[in-house]
Design an enzyme around this catalytic site. Structure first.
Site, PDB file in Angstrom:
ATOM      1  N   MET A 260       0.900  -1.063  -0.008  1.00 61.62           N
ATOM      2  CA  MET A 260      -0.030  -0.044   0.084  1.00 61.62           C
ATOM      3  C   MET A 260       0.593   1.318  -0.076  1.00 61.62           C
ATOM      4  O   MET A 260       1.806   1.453   0.788  1.00 61.62           O
ATOM      5  CB  MET A 260      -0.962   0.114   1.211  1.00 61.62           C
TER       6      MET A 260
ATOM      7  N   SER B  70       3.813  -6.890   2.258  1.00 59.29           N
ATOM      8  CA  SER B  70       2.631  -6.302   2.935  1.00 59.29           C
ATOM      9  C   SER B  70       1.342  -6.877   2.124  1.00 59.29           C
ATOM     10  O   SER B  70       1.369  -8.114   1.671  1.00 59.29           O
ATOM     11  CB  SER B  70       2.508  -4.754   3.011  1.00 59.29           C
TER      12      SER B  70
ATOM     13  N   ASP C 253       5.935  -5.406  15.009  1.00 58.19           N
ATOM     14  CA  ASP C 253       5.136  -4.821  13.845  1.00 58.19           C
ATOM     15  C   ASP C 253       4.101  -3.804  14.616  1.00 58.19           C
ATOM     16  O   ASP C 253       3.235  -4.252  15.507  1.00 58.19           O
ATOM     17  CB  ASP C 253       4.459  -5.548  12.984  1.00 58.19           C
TER      18      ASP C 253
ATOM     19  N   HIS D 149       7.245  -2.867  10.823  1.00 55.12           N
ATOM     20  CA  HIS D 149       6.638  -3.260   9.444  1.00 55.12           C
ATOM     21  C   HIS D 149       7.459  -3.114   8.366  1.00 55.12           C
ATOM     22  O   HIS D 149       8.118  -1.951   8.112  1.00 55.12           O
ATOM     23  CB  HIS D 149       5.172  -2.856   9.278  1.00 55.12           C
TER      24      HIS D 149
END
Length: 299
Positions: free
Chosen positions: A34, A108, A226, A282
């Site tokens: 994203m 991701s 994360d 992340h």
């Protein structure tokens, strides 16, 4: 979900491939996350060059979903995931470099999108799937967003608050399409246009199971600190225990595993599932970690 700039610490060293087969290295397909794009020199562009350097002669395709890099980034928010997967399946089928098979690496949300590719489009064949921080059971939270896309993320939060499963939001907002509400599983199963389908939540598509099980290895990377993915357990196919949003359970305790709707139990027992942990937040990992843990699945 993904940061717009993949944070790779330029430390460590990894050697070149020990050699290639007579047919050459297995090609690699990369799908970004994203807010990112195919060719960002600090993320996918860097990964592409790194793999090409360490595996001489490899063909690396970093997917661009759209006509331009800007469109590619925007589509990571607003183009229906099913349309994205169909676009990628068509692109891979027409690429002469991939017809003998390829490895795939998704970052991701690109991780679960590539899983949809192998489940829906077995030709050309995917050999290994590497999911780097992919949310395979979905997400139930939107804690923070890529810096350059903060205005978009603020808007997305508002839309998810209004109703993630409202038809207009499901059809247009990518992140709603893998929104998994553990407090309302029935609505999720009924109205999720993407994740509920590829996770066999409504009915069993035997070809999805057969195609996923054709993988040689399904590698899942979880980031142990994360702060972006909610819950982080989703990166290893775990999730919240149904009916609440505090306790998470691992893959082998989920109904999806026990019922073996995707063949994950059989794959696990056959040594096809690989669970890797990365110490950072992340998508934060070192060059050394990548070379030691990921490159072996590409050689």
């Amino acid at each position: 979900m993904a940061l717009p700039r993949l944070l790779i610490l330029l430390i460590g060293f990894c050697g070149l491939s020990s050699g290639r087969s007579r047919a050459g290295p297995v090609p690699l397909v990369i799908w970004h996350g994203m807010g990112d794009s195919c060719c960002n020199p600090e993320s996918m562009g860097y990964i592409k060059k790194l793999v090409e350097k360490k595996i001489p002669g490899i063909y690396v395709l970093s997917l661009k979903i759209g006509r331009t890099v800007i469109e590619d980034m925007e589509n990571s928010f607003f183009l229906n995931v099913n349309d994205q997967v169909a676009f990628v399946c068509d692109k891979l089928a027409k690429d002469p470099q991939l017809q003998g098979g390829y490895n795939a690496m998704g970052f991701s949300q690109g991780g679960q999108f590539l899983r949809a590719v192998v489940q829906r489009c077995p030709s050309p064949p995917m050999i290994n799937l590497i999911s780097v921080g992919g949310q395979h059971q979905g997400v139930y939270g939107f804690p923070r967003c890529p810096g350059e896309s903060s205005h978009l993320c603020d808007w997305i939060r508002k839309m998810l608050d209004i109703g993630a499963y409202a038809k207009p939001i499901q059809q247009r907002l990518v992140q709603a399409q893998y929104w998994h509400d553990p407090l309302n599983e029935e609505e999720y199963r009924k109205n999720s246009v993407f994740l509920a389908d590829i996770n066999q939540e409504r009915c069993i598509n035997k070809t999805y199971k057969t195609n996923l099980m054709s993988l040689k290895k399904f590698v899942m990377v979880r980031f142990l600190k994360d702060s972006m993915v909610d819950p982080p357990a989703s990166e290893w196919f775990g999730y919240y225990r149904s009916g609440q949003a505090k306790e998470t359970i691992p893959l082998n305790e989920t109904a999806l595993y026990k019922e073996d709707r995707l063949g994950l139990k059989e794959m696990d027992q056959g040594g096809k599932l690989v669970f890797l942990g990365a110490a950072g937040d992340h998508l934060q990992f070192s060059k050394e970690w990548f070379c030691e843990n990921i490159l072996p699945f590409l050689q």
